[in-house]
Motif scaffolding. Structure first.
Motif, PDB file in Angstrom:
ATOM      1  N   GLU A   5       0.838  -1.205   0.000  1.00  0.00           N
ATOM      2  CA  GLU A   5       0.000   0.000   0.000  1.00  0.00           C
ATOM      3  C   GLU A   5       0.878   1.261   0.000  1.00  0.00           C
ATOM      4  N   PHE A   6       1.961   1.196   0.787  1.00  0.00           N
ATOM      5  CA  PHE A   6       2.890   2.335   0.829  1.00  0.00           C
ATOM      6  C   PHE A   6       3.526   2.547  -0.550  1.00  0.00           C
ATOM      7  N   LEU A   7       3.905   1.453  -1.206  1.00  0.00           N
ATOM      8  CA  LEU A   7       4.521   1.571  -2.538  1.00  0.00           C
ATOM      9  C   LEU A   7       3.525   2.145  -3.554  1.00  0.00           C
ATOM     10  N   LYS A   8       2.268   1.781  -3.407  1.00  0.00           N
ATOM     11  CA  LYS A   8       1.240   2.338  -4.299  1.00  0.00           C
ATOM     12  C   LYS A   8       1.045   3.834  -4.037  1.00  0.00           C
ATOM     13  N   LYS A   9       1.247   4.209  -2.776  1.00  0.00           N
ATOM     14  CA  LYS A   9       1.189   5.624  -2.415  1.00  0.00           C
ATOM     15  C   LYS A   9       2.337   6.386  -3.089  1.00  0.00           C
ATOM     16  N   LEU A  10       3.535   5.752  -3.120  1.00  0.00           N
ATOM     17  CA  LEU A  10       4.682   6.374  -3.803  1.00  0.00           C
ATOM     18  C   LEU A  10       4.389   6.533  -5.296  1.00  0.00           C
ATOM     19  N   ASP A  11       3.771   5.494  -5.889  1.00  0.00           N
ATOM     20  CA  ASP A  11       3.402   5.563  -7.318  1.00  0.00           C
ATOM     21  C   ASP A  11       2.488   6.757  -7.560  1.00  0.00           C
ATOM     22  N   ALA A  12       1.479   6.897  -6.688  1.00  0.00           N
ATOM     23  CA  ALA A  12       0.507   7.986  -6.851  1.00  0.00           C
ATOM     24  C   ALA A  12       1.209   9.333  -6.693  1.00  0.00           C
ATOM     25  N   PHE A  13       2.133   9.406  -5.724  1.00  0.00           N
ATOM     26  CA  PHE A  13       2.876  10.648  -5.494  1.00  0.00           C
ATOM     27  C   PHE A  13       3.656  11.059  -6.743  1.00  0.00           C
ATOM     28  N   ALA A  14       4.303  10.063  -7.363  1.00  0.00           N
ATOM     29  CA  ALA A  14       5.137  10.342  -8.545  1.00  0.00           C
ATOM     30  C   ALA A  14       4.305  10.308  -9.829  1.00  0.00           C
ATOM     31  N   MET A  15       3.023  10.111  -9.700  1.00  0.00           N
ATOM     32  CA  MET A  15       2.104  10.023 -10.833  1.00  0.00           C
ATOM     33  C   MET A  15       2.534   8.932 -11.820  1.00  0.00           C
ATOM     34  N   ILE A  16       2.971   7.805 -11.246  1.00  0.00           N
ATOM     35  CA  ILE A  16       3.339   6.639 -12.045  1.00  0.00           C
ATOM     36  C   ILE A  16       2.101   5.784 -12.228  1.00  0.00           C
ATOM     37  N   ASP A  17       1.881   5.354 -13.449  1.00  0.00           N
ATOM     38  CA  ASP A  17       0.686   4.588 -13.740  1.00  0.00           C
ATOM     39  C   ASP A  17       1.082   3.200 -14.238  1.00  0.00           C
ATOM     40  N   ARG A  18       1.648   2.389 -13.344  1.00  0.00           N
ATOM     41  CA  ARG A  18       2.039   1.029 -13.721  1.00  0.00           C
ATOM     42  C   ARG A  18       1.249   0.039 -12.890  1.00  0.00           C
ATOM     43  N   GLU A  19       1.025  -1.135 -13.460  1.00  0.00           N
ATOM     44  CA  GLU A  19       0.340  -2.183 -12.711  1.00  0.00           C
ATOM     45  C   GLU A  19       1.331  -2.921 -11.835  1.00  0.00           C
ATOM     46  N   TRP A  20       0.808  -3.511 -10.763  1.00  0.00           N
ATOM     47  CA  TRP A  20       1.625  -4.370  -9.909  1.00  0.00           C
ATOM     48  C   TRP A  20       1.332  -5.824 -10.254  1.00  0.00           C
ATOM     49  N   ILE A  21       2.409  -6.582 -10.429  1.00  0.00           N
ATOM     50  CA  ILE A  21       2.241  -7.993 -10.778  1.00  0.00           C
ATOM     51  C   ILE A  21       2.804  -8.861  -9.654  1.00  0.00           C
ATOM     52  N   LEU A  22       1.993  -9.815  -9.193  1.00  0.00           N
ATOM     53  CA  LEU A  22       2.443 -10.760  -8.168  1.00  0.00           C
ATOM     54  C   LEU A  22       3.282 -11.833  -8.843  1.00  0.00           C
ATOM     55  N   VAL A  23       4.523 -12.000  -8.372  1.00  0.00           N
ATOM     56  CA  VAL A  23       5.396 -13.019  -8.957  1.00  0.00           C
ATOM     57  C   VAL A  23       5.363 -14.271  -8.099  1.00  0.00           C
ATOM     58  N   LYS A  24       5.395 -14.050  -6.783  1.00  0.00           N
ATOM     59  CA  LYS A  24       5.390 -15.209  -5.886  1.00  0.00           C
ATOM     60  C   LYS A  24       4.836 -14.788  -4.533  1.00  0.00           C
ATOM     61  N   GLU A  25       3.947 -15.604  -4.005  1.00  0.00           N
ATOM     62  CA  GLU A  25       3.359 -15.357  -2.680  1.00  0.00           C
ATOM     63  C   GLU A  25       4.474 -15.368  -1.651  1.00  0.00           C
ATOM     64  N   TYR A  26       4.485 -14.370  -0.804  1.00  0.00           N
ATOM     65  CA  TYR A  26       5.541 -14.300   0.196  1.00  0.00           C
ATOM     66  C   TYR A  26       5.065 -13.427   1.339  1.00  0.00           C
ATOM     67  N   GLU A  27       5.458 -13.772   2.553  1.00  0.00           N
ATOM     68  CA  GLU A  27       5.144 -12.919   3.689  1.00  0.00           C
ATOM     69  C   GLU A  27       6.424 -12.455   4.347  1.00  0.00           C
ATOM     70  N   THR A  28       6.532 -11.128   4.515  1.00  0.00           N
ATOM     71  CA  THR A  28       7.735 -10.588   5.129  1.00  0.00           C
ATOM     72  C   THR A  28       7.646 -10.790   6.642  1.00  0.00           C
ATOM     73  N   SER A  29       8.788 -11.097   7.259  1.00  0.00           N
ATOM     74  CA  SER A  29       8.818 -11.381   8.689  1.00  0.00           C
ATOM     75  C   SER A  29       8.503 -10.131   9.506  1.00  0.00           C
ATOM     76  N   GLU A  30       7.698 -10.310  10.538  1.00  0.00           N
ATOM     77  CA  GLU A  30       7.373  -9.187  11.417  1.00  0.00           C
ATOM     78  C   GLU A  30       8.531  -8.879  12.372  1.00  0.00           C
ATOM     79  N   ASN A  31       9.529  -9.771  12.384  1.00  0.00           N
ATOM     80  CA  ASN A  31      10.647  -9.603  13.327  1.00  0.00           C
ATOM     81  C   ASN A  31      11.715  -8.615  12.862  1.00  0.00           C
ATOM     82  N   TYR A  32      11.695  -8.285  11.596  1.00  0.00           N
ATOM     83  CA  TYR A  32      12.752  -7.420  11.062  1.00  0.00           C
ATOM     84  C   TYR A  32      12.163  -6.277  10.243  1.00  0.00           C
TER      85      TYR A  32
END
Lengths: 85, 238
Positions: A5-32
């Motif tokens: 969501e934050f990255l999409k906010k950056l896209d909107a800020f820079a007025m970038i109009d690109r789609e996001w493509i999921l390459v592989k399901e992954y969950e980032t660790s909450e520990n780091y």
């Protein structure tokens, strides 16, 4: 997926109009790491950016020195790498 | 900072004509200055004074009140607006010079709600320091990620992020999300799935190629921004 969501906010800020493509399901660790919007003010000052409306008159260099001084006092001797615009 | 200094700039500027010219002629000549132009840096400049090619993406006449012409110019980094206006004056045959100049865009940064004055900044710092209120300083100091917000983005796994901070290039299996339409050779920004910037690099494959191939180097790391050891290196890929 708040990071994305934050990255999409950056896209909107820079007025970038690109789609996001999921390459592989992954969950980032909450520990780091953490979402940039959850950083403390001191963390923001280490690598932050200010969209500054520079007044005519003083040079960018002078304005930068002034801002560094203002923020530097707050950081009480902590060496930072603020990069003002 | 390099990604901002090399990015597209936009200006609003006042051109003062030395003699009146018909409006149609003015518009026609200004139009000639869009696209690729040759520009010789001015005498007082910080670069070598050789003829250079610069791209003007857009010039619009916002207002016309002789002898003043209010212009909006969107151009490649390193274009001298004072010189551009001087050259337009030469082609018009009457001469012209720049009266005022304001930059309104640097890469992704423009005159929007994030733009703050020195006054607002100093108030934000005061609020934070004296009253322990961080609401204004948080609006003033944006996360550094905004500086690369205009680049195409690639999102990586935690362990790929860790490897990159130790100098590795990004291989296809380390990617979890990416932007459409990335072309080989594009400057891209690599992020974690929490939205933190890891590094910038050069795409070695198109988006489609990355989706097809299951291995190989997708992004050659150019500049690491994240500090080391924020993410562990040895977590197994799932």
């Amino acid at each position: 997926m708040r990071g994305l969501e934050f990255l999409k906010k950056l896209d909107a800020f820079a007025m970038i109009d690109r789609e996001w493509i999921l390459v592989k399901e992954y969950e980032t660790s909450e520990n780091y790491g953490k979402n940039p919007e959850e950083r403390t003010v001191n963390e923001l000052l280490r690598l932050g950016v200010i969209n500054l409306d520079k007044p005519p008159g003083p040079t960018s260099h002078e304005v930068t020195a002034w801002i560094k001084e203002l923020l530097g006092i707050e950081r009480a001797g902590h060496a930072g790498t603020l990069e003002p615009l | 900072m390099k990604y901002l200094s090399l990015s597209t700039k936009a200006y609003v500027t006042i051109m003062q004509l030395h003699k009146e010219v018909p409006e149609e002629k003015l518009n026609a000549v200004i139009k000639e200055f869009t696209g690729k132009i040759y520009q010789k840096p001015p005498v007082r400049s910080s670069v070598r004074r050789a003829l250079r090619v610069k791209t003007i993406y857009k010039i619009d006449v916002l207002e016309l009140e002789y002898p003043y012409v209010l212009l909006y110019v969107e151009c490649e980094h390193g274009t001298y607006i004072r010189k551009l206006i001087h050259d337009i004056g030469e082609v018009l045959g009457v001469g012209a010079h720049m009266r005022e100049l304001r930059r309104v865009k640097t890469g992704p940064f423009k005159e929007d709600e994030t733009l703050i004055t020195m006054h607002q900044l100093s108030e934000a710092i005061y609020l934070y320091r004296k009253l322990n209120d961080d609401s204004e300083i948080r609006k003033a100091v944006l996360p550094g990620e905004y500086m690369v917000s205009h680049l195409p983005k690639v999102v990586v796994t935690d362990s790929a992020a860790a490897s990159i901070t130790y100098g590795a290039d990004l291989a296809v299996p380390g990617i979890t999300y990416l932007h459409s339409s990335i072309r080989k050779g594009d400057e891209v920004a690599v992020f974690t799935l929490k939205g933190e910037i890891v590094a910038t690099g050069v795409a070695m494959m198109h988006t489609e190629e990355i989706l097809e191939k299951r291995r190989g180097i997708a992004v050659k790391t150019k500049r690491v921004i994240m500090e080391r050891d924020i993410y562990p290196r040895r977590e197994k890929e799932k």
